[in-house]
Enzyme design. Structure first.
Site, PDB file in Angstrom:
ATOM      1  N   ASP A 144     -54.830   1.135 -11.790  1.00 48.31           N
ATOM      2  CA  ASP A 144     -53.554   2.386 -11.883  1.00 48.31           C
ATOM      3  C   ASP A 144     -53.118   3.155 -13.799  1.00 48.31           C
ATOM      4  O   ASP A 144     -52.805   2.214 -14.575  1.00 48.31           O
ATOM      5  CB  ASP A 144     -52.161   1.653 -11.010  1.00 48.31           C
ATOM      6  CG  ASP A 144     -52.462   1.216  -9.828  1.00 48.31           C
ATOM      7  OD1 ASP A 144     -51.737   1.476  -9.218  1.00 48.31           O
ATOM      8  OD2 ASP A 144     -53.480   0.237 -10.615  1.00 48.31           O
ATOM      9  N   ASP A 188     -30.295  -3.058  -1.918  1.00 53.05           N
ATOM     10  CA  ASP A 188     -30.359  -1.852  -3.488  1.00 53.05           C
ATOM     11  C   ASP A 188     -29.787  -0.825  -2.796  1.00 53.05           C
ATOM     12  O   ASP A 188     -28.757  -0.579  -1.483  1.00 53.05           O
ATOM     13  CB  ASP A 188     -31.761  -2.056  -3.926  1.00 53.05           C
ATOM     14  CG  ASP A 188     -31.477  -1.850  -5.578  1.00 53.05           C
ATOM     15  OD1 ASP A 188     -30.758  -0.822  -6.135  1.00 53.05           O
ATOM     16  OD2 ASP A 188     -32.365  -2.703  -6.414  1.00 53.05           O
ATOM     17  N   ASP A 200     -46.555   6.570  -4.922  1.00 49.11           N
ATOM     18  CA  ASP A 200     -46.594   4.829  -5.368  1.00 49.11           C
ATOM     19  C   ASP A 200     -46.147   3.568  -4.061  1.00 49.11           C
ATOM     20  O   ASP A 200     -46.809   2.345  -4.627  1.00 49.11           O
ATOM     21  CB  ASP A 200     -46.399   4.389  -6.441  1.00 49.11           C
ATOM     22  CG  ASP A 200     -47.458   3.514  -7.175  1.00 49.11           C
ATOM     23  OD1 ASP A 200     -48.695   3.691  -6.116  1.00 49.11           O
ATOM     24  OD2 ASP A 200     -47.836   3.344  -8.459  1.00 49.11           O
ATOM     25  N   ASP A 233     -29.335   1.684   6.218  1.00 47.83           N
ATOM     26  CA  ASP A 233     -28.651   2.259   5.279  1.00 47.83           C
ATOM     27  C   ASP A 233     -27.268   1.212   5.548  1.00 47.83           C
ATOM     28  O   ASP A 233     -27.047   1.448   7.138  1.00 47.83           O
ATOM     29  CB  ASP A 233     -28.413   3.656   5.539  1.00 47.83           C
ATOM     30  CG  ASP A 233     -27.466   3.830   4.326  1.00 47.83           C
ATOM     31  OD1 ASP A 233     -26.653   3.489   3.792  1.00 47.83           O
ATOM     32  OD2 ASP A 233     -27.704   5.269   4.005  1.00 47.83           O
ATOM     33  N   ASP A 238     -26.229   4.615   8.372  1.00 47.11           N
ATOM     34  CA  ASP A 238     -27.119   5.288   9.375  1.00 47.11           C
ATOM     35  C   ASP A 238     -28.627   4.578   9.034  1.00 47.11           C
ATOM     36  O   ASP A 238     -29.109   2.953   8.505  1.00 47.11           O
ATOM     37  CB  ASP A 238     -26.995   6.781   8.404  1.00 47.11           C
ATOM     38  CG  ASP A 238     -27.957   7.189   6.755  1.00 47.11           C
ATOM     39  OD1 ASP A 238     -28.577   5.838   7.029  1.00 47.11           O
ATOM     40  OD2 ASP A 238     -27.289   7.347   5.953  1.00 47.11           O
ATOM     41  N   HIS A 247     -31.973   3.130  -8.361  1.00 47.33           N
ATOM     42  CA  HIS A 247     -32.582   2.204  -8.519  1.00 47.33           C
ATOM     43  C   HIS A 247     -33.201   0.898  -7.888  1.00 47.33           C
ATOM     44  O   HIS A 247     -34.424   0.199  -8.644  1.00 47.33           O
ATOM     45  CB  HIS A 247     -30.888   1.019  -8.783  1.00 47.33           C
ATOM     46  CG  HIS A 247     -31.053  -0.440  -9.511  1.00 47.33           C
ATOM     47  ND1 HIS A 247     -31.111  -1.198  -8.704  1.00 47.33           N
ATOM     48  CD2 HIS A 247     -30.798  -0.380 -10.500  1.00 47.33           C
ATOM     49  CE1 HIS A 247     -30.671  -2.422  -9.496  1.00 47.33           C
ATOM     50  NE2 HIS A 247     -30.505  -2.190 -10.499  1.00 47.33           N
ATOM     51  N   VAL A 258     -47.872  -0.411  -5.044  1.00 45.20           N
ATOM     52  CA  VAL A 258     -49.123  -0.131  -4.360  1.00 45.20           C
ATOM     53  C   VAL A 258     -50.188  -0.473  -5.806  1.00 45.20           C
ATOM     54  O   VAL A 258     -50.533   0.420  -6.531  1.00 45.20           O
ATOM     55  CB  VAL A 258     -49.865   1.245  -3.804  1.00 45.20           C
ATOM     56  CG1 VAL A 258     -50.803   0.554  -3.154  1.00 45.20           C
ATOM     57  CG2 VAL A 258     -48.819   1.337  -2.349  1.00 45.20           C
ATOM     58  N   ASN A 261     -54.476   1.734  -6.653  1.00 44.09           N
ATOM     59  CA  ASN A 261     -54.807   2.706  -5.935  1.00 44.09           C
ATOM     60  C   ASN A 261     -55.014   3.664  -6.932  1.00 44.09           C
ATOM     61  O   ASN A 261     -54.922   5.407  -6.288  1.00 44.09           O
ATOM     62  CB  ASN A 261     -53.428   3.054  -4.955  1.00 44.09           C
ATOM     63  CG  ASN A 261     -52.364   3.233  -6.143  1.00 44.09           C
ATOM     64  OD1 ASN A 261     -52.172   3.014  -6.778  1.00 44.09           O
ATOM     65  ND2 ASN A 261     -50.881   3.805  -4.738  1.00 44.09           N
ATOM     66  N   TYR A 363     -23.877 -18.301  -7.046  1.00 48.13           N
ATOM     67  CA  TYR A 363     -23.505 -19.397  -5.212  1.00 48.13           C
ATOM     68  C   TYR A 363     -24.800 -20.611  -5.173  1.00 48.13           C
ATOM     69  O   TYR A 363     -25.638 -20.625  -5.991  1.00 48.13           O
ATOM     70  CB  TYR A 363     -24.176 -19.070  -4.070  1.00 48.13           C
ATOM     71  CG  TYR A 363     -22.479 -17.301  -3.599  1.00 48.13           C
ATOM     72  CD1 TYR A 363     -21.494 -18.016  -3.269  1.00 48.13           C
ATOM     73  CD2 TYR A 363     -23.018 -16.453  -4.031  1.00 48.13           C
ATOM     74  CE1 TYR A 363     -20.748 -17.737  -3.260  1.00 48.13           C
ATOM     75  CE2 TYR A 363     -22.220 -15.069  -3.734  1.00 48.13           C
ATOM     76  CZ  TYR A 363     -20.770 -15.137  -3.286  1.00 48.13           C
ATOM     77  OH  TYR A 363     -19.547 -14.731  -2.703  1.00 48.13           O
ATOM     78  N   SER A 418     -31.861  -6.468 -13.439  1.00 49.96           N
ATOM     79  CA  SER A 418     -31.895  -6.251 -12.422  1.00 49.96           C
ATOM     80  C   SER A 418     -33.500  -5.577 -11.914  1.00 49.96           C
ATOM     81  O   SER A 418     -33.890  -6.218 -11.274  1.00 49.96           O
ATOM     82  CB  SER A 418     -31.412  -4.521 -12.269  1.00 49.96           C
ATOM     83  OG  SER A 418     -30.213  -4.565 -11.503  1.00 49.96           O
TER      84      SER A 418
HETATM   85 CA   LIG Z   1     -50.204   2.112  -7.997  1.00 44.86          CA
END
Ligand SMILES: [Ca+2]
Ligand SMILES: [Ca+2]
Ligand SMILES: [Ca+2]
Ligand SMILES: [Ca+2]
Length: 655
Positions: A144, A188, A200, A233, A238, A247, A258, A261, A363, A418
C-alpha cells in the site's frame, strides 16, 4: 472539555489536501521500504551485524564474513579438494551429503569473499563458488503506497518518532494477515458507502448479500431492517451507514483497510469483515439508544452466524454517555454473553478515569478493553485519559493515518484515543483469524499480556503496556496482574473487590487479599458467581463491604498492594444469628444508612421485609428465613431507598 469529549474521540484532522499532496512522497518512500525489506530487511533502525554470532559482510547483499560455499565436480576426490583448499589457505568447516561435494570453507583473513569466489571459480575442478548469503525471517510489508505513513505499524522515525516504537505489525503479518471469516463491528459515524464504499475499505466492509442483491424496500433476510446491505444507521433510522462526518471511516481503516491492494493504507487486519452501525450523527453525537440498537444489531447477527469478535467504540462522555447508564451497561454485558469484546477509547480529557469516571470505558465489565493513546515515541499522548484501575493498555493514537470520507476516497491524519481503540479492535480480529479457537476471554487476555511494557504506561494503566500485535500472537509465559476495584475514591455499600491475574491467555490462579484496617482476608475467585461476573476470564473477585469511612489498604497474596478511600455513607449489616434452618428467625442489625430512610431487606432475589432507619441511620429488624430455602449460603441484602447502596451479609441455611 465536555464539548469535545461528547464527540467521537478524534482530534484535529489534517485532511484532504494533505493526504493527496503526500501521495507522491509516499510512493517514493514506499519504494525505499520495499528495497530495504528485500535486502536483508534491515532497516536503518536495526542493522543485522551478526548471524549466529558470526560477523556479516557484504553491505546490502549480506553474507557471512570469511566463509564460502564451494561445490566441486563429482569426480574430484576428497584429497584433491583438501589440496586445492590448502593452496588458497582455506579449510573445510562442513561437508554436506545431500549435495555431493559441496563444502563450507573457512577462508584466510587475507582473502575477501569476492576475491575468493573468483579464485575458486577459476579452478577447473569447481562447479561453483558463492558467498554464504544471510537470510532473515520475512517481514511481511504490504504494497500500500501510504504504508510508510503508518508509524503505528512500523515506526521508522516518521514525524520525529523513535524507530521500533510500533506494534510490530510487520512481524505479526508474517503469522496472519487476517480473514474475512472474522468480523468486527463499528459503532461510529458510519463508513463511506456513498457514492460507493471507500475504495480502500470496499473488500472488507460487510456485504449482506441477501440485501445487496435483494428487493429494494423489502427486508429480504428478515433481520428487521430494510435494505441493510452494508449495515444500519440507528441515529437517522435508516439502513445506510454512510459516514457524513469522517471519523468512522478513519477508525474503520485502522481496524481493516484492505492490505496489500496497492491502494492507500493498510489496517491491522488486511482481511476482515467490518460491520458498520452508524450510531453518531454528522456532528459526531450519538445517544444511548443509538448505541444500544447497534449493540443489538451486532448481537442479532452474531446469532445469525456472523463471527463478530469485537466492536470498536471510539466515543464517550457527554452528550450520550455523561453518566453511568444501567441500560448501556446491560447491553454491553449482553455482548459479553455473546462472546463479543467491547473496545473503548479512554477519552481525550487528559484525565484520570480512576478519579473521574468516564463512560462507557469505565464500565467494570470483563469484555471491556479501555484504550489510552500513545505517540510515536511511546509517550502517552498529551490528550489521552488514563487510569491504573480502569484503562487496560495504550495503543498508537497520535497522528494516525487512515482512510477518510471527506473528500470521498480520501485519507487523513487524525489524533485521539478514538484512533488508538481501533488498533486494539483490529487486533482482536487478527488474533481470531490466527487462532480461531480463542474466545473473547483468550482474545482479551492475549491483547493485554502481549503488549510491551512501557514506562509511559506504567502506573497509569492496568497492564503498564502498549499494544503489540506480534507479542499477542506469540505470547508465552507473560504474567499480568492489576487491581481493578475498588477505585481509589470508593463508595460505601457491598461492592466488588477484584483484580486481573493472567498468564497470557489464561487465568493465572486465585489470590487472597487482606484488608486493613480490620485485617479481614478475602479469597478472590474466578468462578462467575456473586461478585465475579464471568468465569475463567482471569478476573478474580470477592464482595467487600466497608463498614466505616477512611482509607483501606489491600495486600494481595502475590505481594502487590492497592488502596482506596471510602467517604460518604457506609451502610453495613450483620445477622444474629447468621445460620439456622428454613423458617427460623434472625435479626438484621445495621448502621450507616441515611437517617429515617426506608430500607428493603432481601433474601437472595426475594424481598422478605422492610424497615425504617432511625434518626442516626441504624436499623434492627427481625426476618424469617424462607421455608423453602435450600441448604447452603445465601445473600441477605439491605438497600436504603435514598442512599441506594446495597449492603450484603451471608446467612447459612442448615437442615
Ligand atoms: Ca490498502
Ligand atoms: Ca434486512
Ligand atoms: Ca431489500
Ligand atoms: Ca472472573
Amino acid at each position: 472539555m465536555h464539548g469535545i469529549a461528547a464527540k467521537p474521540q478524534g482530534m484535529a484532522a489534517r485532511r484532504g489536501g494533505f493526504g493527496r499532496r503526500s501521495t507522491a512522497v509516499a510512493l517514493s518512500l514506499a519504494a525505499t521500504v520495499v528495497v530495504a525489506s528485500v535486502l536483508s530487511t534491515a532497516s536503518a533502525a536495526s542493522p543485522i551485524r551478526t548471524v549466529g554470532g558470526r560477523p556479516i559482510a557484504g553491505g546490502a547483499h549480506a553474507y557471512v564474513a570469511g566463509q564460502l560455499l564451494v561445490r566441486f565436480k563429482g569426480d574430484v576426490s576428497g584429497s584433491a579438494i583438501d589440496r586445492m583448499n590448502a593452496s588458497l589457505g582455506a579449510t573445510t568447516v562442513r561437508a554436506y551429503h545431500i549435495v555431493p561435494n559441496l563444502r563450507l570453507l573457512q577462508l584466510p583473513r587475507s582473502l575477501d569473499i569476492p576475491a575468493a569466489v573468483a579464485a575458486f571459480q577459476r579452478l577447473p575442478e569447481v562447479m561453483y563458488a558463492e558467498p554464504d548469503f544471510v537470510s532473515h525471517i520475512d517481514d511481511t510489508t504490504p504494497n500500500d503506497p501510504s504504508f510508510n505513513l503508518q508509524w503505528g505499524w512500523k515506526n521508522t522515525g516518521q514525524l520525529g518518532g523513535t524507530p521500533g516504537d510500533d506494534v510490530d505489525a510487520v512481524k505479526a503479518w508474517d503469522l496472519s494477515t487476517g480473514s474475512s471469516t472474522v468480523a468486527v463491528g463499528l459503532l461510529d459515524t458510519g463508513v463511506q458507502t456513498q457514492p460507493h464504499v471507500h475504495t480502500d475499505l470496499a473488500a472488507n466492509v460487510w456485504n449482506n448479500a441477501p440485501e445487496c442483491n435483494g428487493v429494494p424496500g423489502v427486508d429480504d433476510e428478515g433481520d428487521g431492517y430494510v435494505d441493510d446491505c452494508h449495515g444500519i444507521d440507528t441515529i437517522n433510522h435508516d439502513s445506510d451507514p454512510d459516514d457524513d462526518f469522517g471519523h468512522g471511516t478513519h477508525t474503520a481503516g485502522t481496524m481493516g483497510a484492505v492490505g496489500n491492494n496497492g491502494i492507500g493504507v493498510t489496517g491491522m487486519s488486511w482481511h476482515v469483515t467490518i460491520v458498520p452501525c452508524k450510531s453518531h450523527d454528522n456532528t459526531g453525537n450519538g445517544t444511548n439508544d443509538s448505541l444500544i440498537e447497534c449493540l443489538q444489531f451486532m448481537q442479532d447477527w452474531k446469532d445469525r452466524g456472523l463471527n463478530i469478535v469485537s466492536t470498536n467504540n471510539s466515543y464517550g462522555g457527554c452528550l450520550e454517555a455523561c453518566d453511568y447508564s444501567q441500560s448501556l451497561y446491560d447491553a454491553i454485558k449482553g455482548q459479553m454473553q455473546h462472546g463479543i469484546l467491547y473496545v473503548a477509547s479512554a477519552g481525550n480529557d487528559s484525565a484520570n478515569n480512576d478519579i473521574t469516571p468516564k463512560y462507557p470505558t469505565n464500565y467494570c465489565l470483563p469484555n471491556v478493553i479501555g484504550v489510552a493513546a500513545t505517540d510515536n515515541n511511546d509517550s502517552r499522548a498529551g490528550f489521552s485519559n488514563y487510569g491504573l484501575h480502569t484503562v487496560s493498555l495504550g495503543a498508537p493514537g497520535q497522528s494516525v493515518y487512515s482512510t477518510y470520507s471527506n473528500p470521498d476516497d480520501g485519507f487523513a491524519y487524525l489524533s485521539g484515543t478514538s484512533m488508538a481503540a481501533p488498533h486494539v479492535a483490529g487486533l482482536a480480529g487478527l488474533l481470531e483469524a490466527f487462532n480461531p479457537s480463542l474466545d473473547w476471554r483468550g482474545l482479551k487476555n492475549l491483547i493485554l499480556a502481549g503488549g510491551e511494557v512501557k514506562p509511559s504506561m506504567q502506573g497509569i494503566t492496568v497492564t503498564g503496556r502498549r499494544m503489540n500485535a506480534y507479542g499477542s500472537m506469540t505470547c508465552s509465559n507473560v504474567p499480568v496482574f492489576g487491581p481493578l476495584r475498588p477505585l481509589p475514591n470508593a463508595t460505601g455499600g457491598t461492592q466488588p473487590l477484584s483484580a486481573l491475574n493472567i498468564m497470557c491467555a489464561a487465568p493465572a490462579g486465585g489470590l487472597t487479599v487482606t484488608v486493613t484496617p480490620g485485617g479481614t482476608t478475602f479469597t478472590l475467585t474466578d468462578n462467575g458467581k456473586n461478585a465475579d461476573i464471568a468465569a475463567g476470564d482471569g478476573i478474580y473477585s470477592a464482595s467487600w463491604t466497608p463498614c466505616a469511612t477512611g482509607t483501606y489498604t489491600f495486600s494481595y497474596s502475590n505481594g502487590s498492594t492497592d488502596s482506596a478511600t471510602v467517604t460518604g455513607l457506609v451502610p453495613c449489616i450483620r445477622l444474629q444469628p447468621s445460620s439456622g434452618p428454613p423458617g427460623s428467625t434472625a435479626t438484621v442489625k445495621g448502621r450507616g444508612f441515611s437517617p429515617n430512610e426506608s430500607v428493603t431487606i432481601m433474601f437472595d432475589a426475594r424481598v422478605i421485609g422492610t424497615t425504617t432507619a432511625n434518626g442516626t441511620g441504624s436499623i434492627s429488624k427481625v426476618i424469617t428465613i424462607p421455608g423453602g430455602a435450600t441448604r447452603g449460603t445465601h445473600a441477605v441484602t439491605a438497600t436504603g431507598a435514598t442512599s441506594n447502596l446495597p449492603t450484603q451479609s451471608r446467612f447459612k441455611v442448615t437442615t
